[in-house]
Design a protein around this motif. Structure first.
Motif, short mmCIF file in Angstrom:
data_model
loop_
_atom_site.label_atom_id
_atom_site.label_comp_id
_atom_site.label_asym_id
_atom_site.label_seq_id
_atom_site.Cartn_x
_atom_site.Cartn_y
_atom_site.Cartn_z
N PHE A 143 49.29 32.04 38.63
CA PHE A 143 48.03 32.16 39.37
C PHE A 143 48.24 31.60 40.78
CE2 PHE A 143 46.70 31.50 34.86
CZ PHE A 143 46.21 32.78 34.63
N PRO A 144 48.80 32.39 41.70
CA PRO A 144 49.25 31.85 42.99
C PRO A 144 48.19 31.81 44.08
CG PRO A 144 49.98 34.10 42.79
CD PRO A 144 49.25 33.78 41.52
N GLN A 145 47.00 32.34 43.83
CA GLN A 145 46.01 32.43 44.89
C GLN A 145 44.96 31.34 44.72
OE1 GLN A 145 44.58 36.52 44.96
NE2 GLN A 145 46.44 37.19 46.01
N TRP A 146 45.01 30.37 45.60
CA TRP A 146 44.15 29.19 45.46
C TRP A 146 42.67 29.56 45.54
CZ3 TRP A 146 45.88 24.04 48.21
CH2 TRP A 146 45.37 22.95 47.46
N PHE A 154 47.55 40.76 40.18
CA PHE A 154 46.35 41.47 39.73
C PHE A 154 46.25 41.46 38.21
CE2 PHE A 154 45.19 45.70 38.03
CZ PHE A 154 43.83 45.71 38.28
N LEU A 155 47.34 41.75 37.53
CA LEU A 155 47.34 41.81 36.07
C LEU A 155 47.15 40.43 35.45
CD1 LEU A 155 50.21 44.40 35.52
CD2 LEU A 155 47.74 44.79 35.31
N ALA A 156 47.64 39.38 36.12
CA ALA A 156 47.47 38.02 35.58
C ALA A 156 46.01 37.58 35.63
CB ALA A 156 48.35 37.05 36.37
N TYR A 157 45.33 37.92 36.71
CA TYR A 157 43.94 37.50 36.86
C TYR A 157 42.96 38.41 36.11
CZ TYR A 157 45.01 34.07 40.55
OH TYR A 157 45.47 32.99 41.25
N LEU A 158 43.37 39.65 35.83
CA LEU A 158 42.47 40.65 35.26
C LEU A 158 41.81 40.20 33.94
CD1 LEU A 158 41.18 43.44 35.33
CD2 LEU A 158 43.28 44.37 34.32
N PRO A 159 42.52 39.61 32.98
CA PRO A 159 41.84 39.21 31.73
C PRO A 159 40.71 38.21 31.95
CG PRO A 159 44.22 39.20 31.43
CD PRO A 159 43.98 39.39 32.89
N LEU A 160 40.87 37.31 32.91
CA LEU A 160 39.82 36.32 33.18
C LEU A 160 38.59 36.98 33.80
CD1 LEU A 160 42.07 33.41 34.49
CD2 LEU A 160 41.12 33.72 32.20
N TRP A 161 38.82 37.91 34.74
CA TRP A 161 37.69 38.64 35.32
C TRP A 161 37.02 39.51 34.26
CZ3 TRP A 161 35.35 37.13 39.38
CH2 TRP A 161 36.03 36.57 40.46
N THR A 162 37.82 40.05 33.34
CA THR A 162 37.26 40.88 32.28
C THR A 162 36.34 40.07 31.37
OG1 THR A 162 39.22 42.31 32.31
CG2 THR A 162 37.83 42.39 30.34
N LEU A 163 36.78 38.87 30.99
CA LEU A 163 35.94 38.00 30.18
C LEU A 163 34.61 37.74 30.87
CD1 LEU A 163 35.46 36.03 27.80
CD2 LEU A 163 36.69 34.29 29.13
N HIS A 164 34.66 37.41 32.15
CA HIS A 164 33.44 37.13 32.92
C HIS A 164 32.54 38.36 32.96
CE1 HIS A 164 30.78 35.84 36.13
NE2 HIS A 164 31.15 36.89 36.85
N CYS A 165 33.10 39.51 33.31
CA CYS A 165 32.29 40.70 33.49
C CYS A 165 31.68 41.20 32.19
CB CYS A 165 33.13 41.80 34.14
SG CYS A 165 33.54 41.47 35.87
N PHE A 217 37.63 46.29 39.40
CA PHE A 217 37.22 46.33 40.80
C PHE A 217 37.28 44.94 41.45
CE2 PHE A 217 32.98 45.37 42.70
CZ PHE A 217 33.18 45.86 43.98
N LEU A 218 36.77 43.92 40.76
CA LEU A 218 36.78 42.57 41.33
C LEU A 218 38.18 41.98 41.39
CD1 LEU A 218 33.58 41.02 39.68
CD2 LEU A 218 33.90 41.65 42.07
N SER A 219 38.97 42.17 40.34
CA SER A 219 40.33 41.65 40.35
C SER A 219 41.15 42.31 41.46
CB SER A 219 40.99 41.89 38.99
OG SER A 219 42.27 41.31 38.94
N TRP A 220 40.99 43.61 41.63
CA TRP A 220 41.68 44.34 42.71
C TRP A 220 41.20 43.83 44.07
CZ3 TRP A 220 39.79 49.95 43.96
CH2 TRP A 220 40.37 50.39 45.16
N TYR A 221 39.90 43.74 44.26
CA TYR A 221 39.36 43.33 45.56
C TYR A 221 39.85 41.95 45.96
CZ TYR A 221 35.98 41.92 49.10
OH TYR A 221 35.40 41.46 50.25
N VAL A 222 39.73 40.99 45.06
CA VAL A 222 40.09 39.61 45.40
C VAL A 222 41.61 39.47 45.57
CG1 VAL A 222 39.96 37.20 44.70
CG2 VAL A 222 38.06 38.74 44.20
N THR A 223 42.38 40.06 44.67
CA THR A 223 43.84 39.92 44.72
C THR A 223 44.41 40.54 45.99
OG1 THR A 223 44.00 39.93 42.31
CG2 THR A 223 46.00 40.44 43.55
N SER A 224 43.91 41.71 46.37
CA SER A 224 44.47 42.40 47.53
C SER A 224 44.09 41.73 48.84
CB SER A 224 44.01 43.85 47.55
OG SER A 224 42.61 43.94 47.73
N GLY A 225 42.97 40.99 48.86
CA GLY A 225 42.50 40.43 50.11
C GLY A 225 42.61 38.93 50.24
#
Length: 302
Positions: A83-86, A167-178, A274-282
Motif C-alpha cells: 500500500f504505497p500511497q500515503w 490498483f488491485l491491492a487497494y480494490l478489495p478495501l474499496w469494494t468492502l466499503h462500497c 471507479f474509486l480505486s482507479w480514480y484515487v490510484t491513478s491520481g
C-alpha cells in the motif's frame, strides 16, 4: 490563453464519461446472459418514517464530520510495498471507519427489510464492462489528443502499467466499503411510490451534501478571516472538494443500477472499481524499494 477552452472541453469529457458509464451498463443488460440481472425494484417500506430520515441525515453528515479526524488518524498507516500511497491510505482509513459507522446505523435504525436480487458473477461482469468502456474511451483520448477527463482538481487519468498492481491491492478495501455503503443507501431509498427524480436527487444530495457544507464552511471562514476553519490541514480540505461531485456520482450510479436490477451489488462494484482507479491513478506514491522512507528524529523517538 487557450487553457480556459481546454478546461471547458475536458469538463464536457468528464460529464460524458459519467454518461458513458451509465449507458454502458444499460447496454450490458441488453446482452443475453447479463439480461438476467434485470428486475423491477422492490420497496422496503411503504413510507419513509422518522428512522429512515434520520438514517439519511446521518449518512450525509457523518462522512463529512469524521473526514478530517479520520484522515489525520489514517496518516499513521505508513506507505509500504503493498500500500504505497500515503494519501490513499488515509482515505481508506476514513472510508473503512465510515463503513463501520454505516453498519452501526443499520443495526440501530432498523426498518423494513429490503429484498435485493443478488447475482455475484453477472454483477461483476456488468461492472467490469461498464467501467472498462470508460477506461477504453480515456485511453483513446489520452493517446489521440493527449488530454484526460478532468476539471480543476478532479481528474481521471489512465492507469499506467506500474500502477495496476497498486490498483488491485487497494480494490478489495474499496469494494468492502462500497458494498456496505451502497447497500445501505439503496435500502434507505427503497420506498414505495418515490418518484424517480426525487430518488436521484436524494441519493446525490445525501452522498455529496455533507462535503458541500464542509467546503462552504471552510471557505467562508477563509474569506472572512484569512484562514481556513482547520488551518493546519489545507491539503485535506482541497482533497475534500473532489468528494462533492464524486460521491454525488456514487449516489447516481447506485440508483441507476438498483432501479434496473433490484440489486445494490452492480452499483457497488462499479463504484469500487471507479474509486480505486480514480484515487490510484491520481495519487503520488510514497514508497519505493530503492528509496526507503525516513522520518525526522522526533518522529522516530515517539
Amino acid at each position: 490563453q487557450v487553457w480556459v477552452w481546454k478546461e471547458a472541453g475536458t469538463l464536457l469529457a468528464l460529464v460524458g464519461a459519467g454518461l458513458l458509464l451509465l449507458g454502458a451498463f444499460e447496454l450490458a443488460l441488453g446482452l443475453p446472459w447479463l439480461g438476467q440481472l434485470r428486475r423491477s425494484p422492490e420497496p422496503a417500506a411503504a413510507v419513509r418514517g422518522i428512522g429512515g430520515w434520520l438514517a439519511l441525515g446521518l449518512t450525509a453528515v457523518l462522512p463529512a464530520l469524521t473526514y478530517l479526524p479520520f484522515m489525520k488518524l489514517g496518516a499513521l498507516w505508513f506507505p509500504s510495498a503493498l500500500f504505497p500511497q500515503w494519501v490513499q491510505n488515509q482515505l481508506l482509513a476514513w472510508a473503512l471507519a465510515n463503513t463501520v459507522l454505516a453498519i452501526v446505523i443499520a443495526l440501530f435504525l432498523r426498518r423494513g427489510r429490503p429484498v435485493f436480487s443478488v447475482d455475484i458473477p453477472r454483477s461483476l461482469v456488468a461492472a467490469v464492462l461498464s467501467v472498462g468502456a470508460v477506461a477504453l474511451a480515456l485511453a483513446a483520448v489520452d493517446r489521440l489528443l493527449h488530454v484526460d477527463f478532468r476539471f480543476w482538481v478532479i481528474g481521471f487519468r489512465p492507469l499506467t502499467e506500474a500502477r495496476w498492481p497498486i490498483f488491485l491491492a487497494y480494490l478489495p478495501l474499496w469494494t468492502l466499503h462500497c458494498v456496505i455503503v451502497v447497500r445501505g443507501l439503496c435500502a434507505l431509498l427503497a420506498v414505495d411510490g418515490a418518484s424517480r427524480r426525487l430518488t436521484y436527487l436524494t441519493a446525490a444530495g445525501v452522498m455529496g451534501g455533507g462535503f458541500f457544507v464542509l467546503a462552504a464552511l471552510q471557505y467562508a471562514t477563509l474569506f472572512a478571516t484569512g484562514l481556513l476553519l482547520t488551518p493546519t490541514q489545507p491539503l485535506n480540505v482541497i482533497v475534500a472538494l473532489q468528494f462533492i461531485p464524486l460521491l454525488a456520482l456514487v449516489g447516481i450510479i447506485a440508483v441507476f443500477t438498483w432501479r434496473r436490477t433490484n440489486s445494490y451489488l452492480p452499483g457497488a462494484l462499479i463504484c469500487a472499481l471507479f474509486l480505486s482507479w480514480y484515487v490510484t491513478s491520481g495519487t503520488a506514491n510514497h514508497w519505493s524499494a530503492e528509496y526507503p522512507m525516513t522520518f525526522p528524529p522526533a518522529a522516530r523517538d515517539r
